[in-house]
Design an enzyme around this catalytic site. Structure first.
Site, PDB file in Angstrom:
ATOM      1  N   ASP A  46       9.627 -13.236  -3.539  1.00  0.00           N
ATOM      2  CA  ASP A  46       8.719 -12.225  -4.082  1.00  0.00           C
ATOM      3  C   ASP A  46       8.742 -10.994  -3.188  1.00  0.00           C
ATOM      4  O   ASP A  46       8.384 -11.058  -2.017  1.00  0.00           O
ATOM      5  CB  ASP A  46       7.293 -12.783  -4.146  1.00  0.00           C
ATOM      6  CG  ASP A  46       6.311 -11.774  -4.720  1.00  0.00           C
ATOM      7  OD1 ASP A  46       6.094 -11.790  -5.935  1.00  0.00           O
ATOM      8  OD2 ASP A  46       5.757 -10.966  -3.940  1.00  0.00           O
ATOM      9  N   TYR A  51       7.035  -2.604  -0.539  1.00  0.00           N
ATOM     10  CA  TYR A  51       7.313  -3.266   0.740  1.00  0.00           C
ATOM     11  C   TYR A  51       8.494  -2.635   1.473  1.00  0.00           C
ATOM     12  O   TYR A  51       8.695  -2.907   2.664  1.00  0.00           O
ATOM     13  CB  TYR A  51       7.602  -4.756   0.541  1.00  0.00           C
ATOM     14  CG  TYR A  51       6.548  -5.535  -0.186  1.00  0.00           C
ATOM     15  CD1 TYR A  51       5.253  -5.037  -0.374  1.00  0.00           C
ATOM     16  CD2 TYR A  51       6.839  -6.788  -0.704  1.00  0.00           C
ATOM     17  CE1 TYR A  51       4.295  -5.774  -1.059  1.00  0.00           C
ATOM     18  CE2 TYR A  51       5.887  -7.532  -1.391  1.00  0.00           C
ATOM     19  CZ  TYR A  51       4.622  -7.011  -1.573  1.00  0.00           C
ATOM     20  OH  TYR A  51       3.685  -7.749  -2.258  1.00  0.00           O
ATOM     21  N   LYS A  76       8.088  -5.463  -7.882  1.00  0.00           N
ATOM     22  CA  LYS A  76       6.917  -4.823  -8.470  1.00  0.00           C
ATOM     23  C   LYS A  76       7.069  -3.308  -8.425  1.00  0.00           C
ATOM     24  O   LYS A  76       7.613  -2.753  -7.463  1.00  0.00           O
ATOM     25  CB  LYS A  76       5.645  -5.226  -7.709  1.00  0.00           C
ATOM     26  CG  LYS A  76       5.497  -6.714  -7.480  1.00  0.00           C
ATOM     27  CD  LYS A  76       4.268  -7.030  -6.646  1.00  0.00           C
ATOM     28  CE  LYS A  76       4.329  -8.438  -6.114  1.00  0.00           C
ATOM     29  NZ  LYS A  76       5.288  -8.597  -5.005  1.00  0.00           N
ATOM     30  N   HIS A 109       2.355  -3.242 -10.026  1.00  0.00           N
ATOM     31  CA  HIS A 109       1.761  -3.727  -8.783  1.00  0.00           C
ATOM     32  C   HIS A 109       0.235  -3.585  -8.766  1.00  0.00           C
ATOM     33  O   HIS A 109      -0.468  -4.497  -8.328  1.00  0.00           O
ATOM     34  CB  HIS A 109       2.372  -2.971  -7.589  1.00  0.00           C
ATOM     35  CG  HIS A 109       2.317  -3.733  -6.310  1.00  0.00           C
ATOM     36  ND1 HIS A 109       3.243  -3.552  -5.301  1.00  0.00           N
ATOM     37  CD2 HIS A 109       1.475  -4.686  -5.847  1.00  0.00           C
ATOM     38  CE1 HIS A 109       2.963  -4.352  -4.294  1.00  0.00           C
ATOM     39  NE2 HIS A 109       1.884  -5.053  -4.590  1.00  0.00           N
TER      40      HIS A 109
END
Length: 278
Positions: A46, A51, A76, A109
C-alpha cells in the site's frame, strides 16, 4: 510460507487481508523495506502519491523476481490532483513511477469536502477502471455522507474505504456502514502509531497468548474482517507482523480490545481536513 487469506471485493477482485504499508518510510529506505517485505511473504503493498515513494516501491517489485501479477499494489490520488484531468494525469504518472501496466486498487486519498467536489475525481477513477487500467477503485478517509453523495451522483460504487481504525478508534458505525454497502474496510494506523501497545489490556492478552502486543492488535483487526497493512522498516517487526495466522482471539478477547475505544484519532478528522500540497 504463511498463507494470507483473501477478501473478495464487491467486484470479485481478491485482495490479501494483510499487506505492507509504506507510509512514513523515507523514499531512500523504501526499496529496501519493500524488498524485505516481499522476501518475508507479503504480497500486498500500500503506497500513495502523497508518500513520494512510488518509484522505490516499483524498484523493489522489479527486482523481486516475482511476476507483478503476484503482488497486489494500491496507490492513492494526491490532494492537489482532484480535478478530472489532473486525476487522469496523476494516475498515469503512478503507473509510470511504479513501473506497472495496471494497478490493483486506486483510491481518492481524502475527500477534501470543504474545498473540493470529490465526485469529479471519482469520475476520473471510473474512467481508468472502465478502461481496465486498475482492477478496483475506492476511497480513503470517507465518512458515510461522503459515500452517499458518491452513490447518488456517480455510477461505480467504491470497493474499499481506507480509514483510521485501531483499539482507541474502533469506528464501529463507519465499519458497519461500509459492510452494509459491500465496501471493504481497510485500517490505516492499525496500532495507533504504537500508542496502544502499552495498554494494560493489550499487554495482558499478549502475555496470555505468548504474542507481542502488535500481533494481538493485528489479529484483532483480522478477526474483525479488516484489511490491514502495518508499517515497519525493521525486519524483525515485519516478520512478527506477518505471523498472526496461527493463533486466535476469543470473543471475550475481541470485546476487551474493542472496549478500549476512546474515539481518539492519531490523524486528521476527514470532515475538516483540507490540506492541499502546492
Amino acid at each position: 510460507m504463511t498463507s494470507i487469506p483473501n477478501i473478495a471485493l464487491n467486484n470479485g477482485v481478491a485482495i490479501p487481508q494483510l499487506g505492507f504499508g509504506v507510509f512514513q518510510i523515507k523514499p531512500d529506505e523504501t526499496a529496501e523495506a519493500v524488498t524485505e517485505a516481499l522476501r518475508i511473504g507479503y504480497r500486498h503493498i500500500d503506497t500513495a502519491q502523497m508518500y513520494q515513494n512510488e518509484k522505490q516501491v516499483g524498484q523493489a517489485i522489479a527486482r523481486s523476481g516475482l511476476d507483478p501479477s503476484e503482488i497486489f499494489v494500491t496507490s492513492k490520488l494526491n490532494n492537489n490532483r482532484q480535478s478530472f484531468d489532473d486525476a487522469l494525469r496523476a494516475f498515469d504518472q503512478s503507473l509510470v513511477d511504479l513501473g506497472l501496466d495496471r494497478l490493483d486498487l486506486f483510491l481518492i486519498h481524502w475527500p477534501l469536502a470543504t474545498i473540493r467536489d470529490y465526485t469529479e475525481a471519482w469520475r476520473a477513477l471510473e474512467r481508468v477502471y472502465s478502461e481496465g487500467r486498475t482492477r478496483a477503485i475506492g476511497v480513503s478517509n470517507f465518512q458515510p455522507h461522503h459515500i452517499r453523495k458518491l452513490r447518488a451522483e456517480t455510477e461505480v460504487p467504491p470497493a474499499v474505504n481506507q480509514i483510521e481504525v485501531h483499539p482507541y478508534l474502533v469506528q464501529d458505525e463507519l465499519c458497519a456502514f461500509n459492510a452494509e454497502h459491500e465496501i471493504a474496510t481497510e485500517a490505516w494506523s492499525p496500532i495507533a502509531q504504537g500508542l496502544v501497545l502499552d495498554d494494560p489490556a493489550i499487554l495482558e492478552l499478549a502475555d496470555r497468548h505468548d504474542r507481542t502486543p502488535a500481533q494481538v492488535v493485528l489479529r484483532w483487526h483480522i478477526q474483525l474482517g479488516n484489511i490491514v497493512f502495518p508499517k515497519s522498516s525493521n525486519p524483525k517487526r515485519m516478520q512478527e507482523n506477518f505471523e498472526i495466522f496461527d493463533f486466535e482471539l476469543s470473543d471475550t478477547d475481541l470485546g476487551m480490545i474493542s472496549g478500549l475505544d476512546r474515539n481518539e484519532r492519531t490523524g486528521p478528522d476527514p470532515d475538516v481536513f483540507d490540506s492541499v500540497p502546492s
